[in-house]
Enzyme design. Structure first.
Site, PDB file in Angstrom:
ATOM      1  N   CYS F  76       0.864  -1.186   0.000  1.00 11.73           N
ATOM      2  CA  CYS F  76       0.000   0.000   0.000  1.00 11.73           C
ATOM      3  C   CYS F  76       0.896   1.230   0.000  1.00 11.73           C
ATOM      4  CB  CYS F  76      -0.866   0.042   1.261  1.00 11.73           C
ATOM      5  SG  CYS F  76      -2.075  -1.271   1.361  1.00 11.73           S
ATOM      6  N   CYS F  77       0.593   2.186  -0.833  1.00 12.81           N
ATOM      7  CA  CYS F  77       1.376   3.430  -0.905  1.00 12.81           C
ATOM      8  C   CYS F  77       1.287   4.197   0.410  1.00 12.81           C
ATOM      9  CB  CYS F  77       0.835   4.308  -2.023  1.00 12.81           C
ATOM     10  SG  CYS F  77       1.518   5.980  -1.967  1.00 12.81           S
TER      11      CYS F  77
END
Lengths: 117, 97, 121, 97, 121, 117
Positions: F76-77
């Protein structure tokens, strides 16, 4: 006039949260009352206490929390919240989780429903 | 009735649908990306002007400024958030989200 | 009842691509408990929600087309479909899973003006 | 090039934009709400047929079934997820999300 | 460099209504550190992102129009604007905050075919 | 063939997560390899361990977690996650938070980028 505010989209991702907030501030300034703010669909994402948005930008979560602590009832839909990962332990102060009945009750008891999404 | 539209008319059908359902004399308030419909000289201008034969069209000033729109189609009223509140006080509202 | 209020649900989203149409149904079932005068209006891609024969097995998502069939029992008095939206999508009432009233935009427009609130999904 | 479109052509401009940019011989794969463009007898049929003079059009079968679409425009190839994977193996991909 | 790859960022969203256009910029700045052959193509409402004079004070959102000005320094070689999209929106290059190359759809189409990857925002 | 998968939308709210998952299962079945799955924008909402979706529906979070525990790298960024409320303590097992460099690195090292959103 008594208003119910319905927000359908998540913070930052969509401008709806910002517009709703700016509208509410203006409405309060003009002497209107907010019966309830209801977060539905991705709108429930407005309730997280775990976010850490950039320091040089507005903090949408804190803005809602301050309205809630100031006495406005703010509700995240429980069905939408469960699907998306929001639960009581993750809620900003001044925001609560409850059922869609809270939306129905607010809409029926208000002069206006104002939807942002 | 007050109708709000927050989607660009170039990318989404929301404003077209709103216009088709708005009663004579209703007000359409363009907000967020919806304000692009008020931009003078774009391809939606003809459609918006045609609609303005039946309905009033307003656009939210802060959203116009945020998008660098300096020239609106003639006849579009520019309002601020206070004006938005006044429109809600005067009318029931439908949001074409 | 004197204190019955008219609430219209404006259904504009196609099913499955997004959850808004489904979550909209959840709202309507809750409003039904409040015994008001409820109607649904299907406009634009919203008309696709009513198409019969939806089989979501292959996409692994729970379908909900059957829920429309129970709405009448829940007190949803009217399900209106916008004629122009239906026709543009190549649909007729034979394509729908439930009986609906096909009306033109002017009719919907007039109905909207009578509502206490319009809730969009 | 493989192009995917997942928005309805009646509500969004994504497919129009994709068609305008797809090179001759490219494949457009309709998925999710994008499959409504493949529905026979709807108002988008003319546009899709015109595009099919230059590009190949495929639609994801499970998405068609989920939406109750039983009749596709002639010339549209129906593929399953395995077919989607094959198209990706054969082509670079642009998603018009 | 032999191992330089062509990456195209396909910008299709208007600014401020959604965050995709802004978060797309964040990606491009990161890709820049990898020293590849980067280009941006503005199509559809994406062209609105480049309009000069954006003042977001009134909506309370941080603006980012200035970031486009630094992209060249970050190694973004080309910023293409689709001519038809620009014209349909009543815009000319004078309306943009940064210099761009206005090209037709066929040119963009040909450029796309050369890419290692196209990333849409 | 080596694939990078990019997901731009949140689970349940949008079909993109489902399509991405079905695509990945088919790709693995055909012997392709997944270099990395990257969640960006609202896609980071796929990482929450705090959700409780309806029992009679698929559990999108668990599906991702199983792929991650099975050896596929799922990221996940961090910038998108911080804005939206996702943090390490709220992550499903088999999913991690990291920077956009992980997307760049994956895209450059893969034969294909496949985006869902």
């Amino acid at each position: 006039m008594l208003l119910t505010i319905l927000v359908h989209e998540g913070p930052y991702n969509h401008q709806a949260s910002d517009t709703a907030y700016n509208f509410i501030k203006a409405a309060l300034g003009k002497g209107h009352e907010i019966n309830r703010i209801f977060f539905y669909h991705d709108g429930v994402n407005n309730g997280y206490n775990s976010a850490d948005p950039p320091q040089d930008d507005r903090n949408i979560y804190k803005r809602w929390s301050e309205l809630g602590k100031g006495g406005i009832d703010i509700v995240c839909c429980i069905a939408a919240a469960k699907r998306r990962g929001l639960k009581d332990e993750l809620l900003m102060e001044g925001i609560r989780i409850s059922g869609l009945g809270q939306l129905a009750d607010a809409v029926l008891g208000s002069d206006r429903l104002v939807t942002f999404g | 009735m007050l109708h709000t539209v927050n989607k660009s008319p170039f990318g989404h059908s929301a404003l077209d649908e709103c216009i088709s359902m708005a009663a004579d004399g209703a007000t359409i308030l363009l907000i967020e990306d919806g304000v692009y419909a008020a931009k003078a000289g774009a391809s939606y201008e003809g459609k918006l002007k045609a609609a303005m034969g039946n309905v009033k069209v307003a656009a939210l000033g802060p959203d116009l400024a945020a998008r660098g729109i300096t020239a609106c189609i003639e006849g579009v009223t520019v309002v601020d958030y206070d004006g938005f509140v006044e429109l809600v006080a005067e009318n029931k509202m439908t949001a074409w989200v | 009842m004197d204190d019955m209020k008219k609430i219209m649900f404006l259904m504009r989203q196609a099913p499955h691509g997004g959850i808004y149409s489904y979550e909209g149904l959840e709202t309507i079932l809750i409003f039904a408990a409040f015994e008001q005068d409820l109607s649904m209006v299907f406009v634009g891609d919203g008309v696709f929600a009513l198409v019969k024969g939806q089989d979501t097995t292959g996409i692994g998502i729970k379908g909900y087309i059957k829920t429309y069939g129970v709405l009448e029992d829940y007190g949803v008095e009217h399900m209106y479909v916008d004629k122009a939206s239906m026709e543009a999508r190549g649909l007729t009432t034979d394509d729908f899973a439930v009986p609906v009233e096909v009306v033109d935009a002017a009719t919907i427009s007039a109905l909207m003006e009578e509502q206490h609130a319009v809730i969009p999904y």
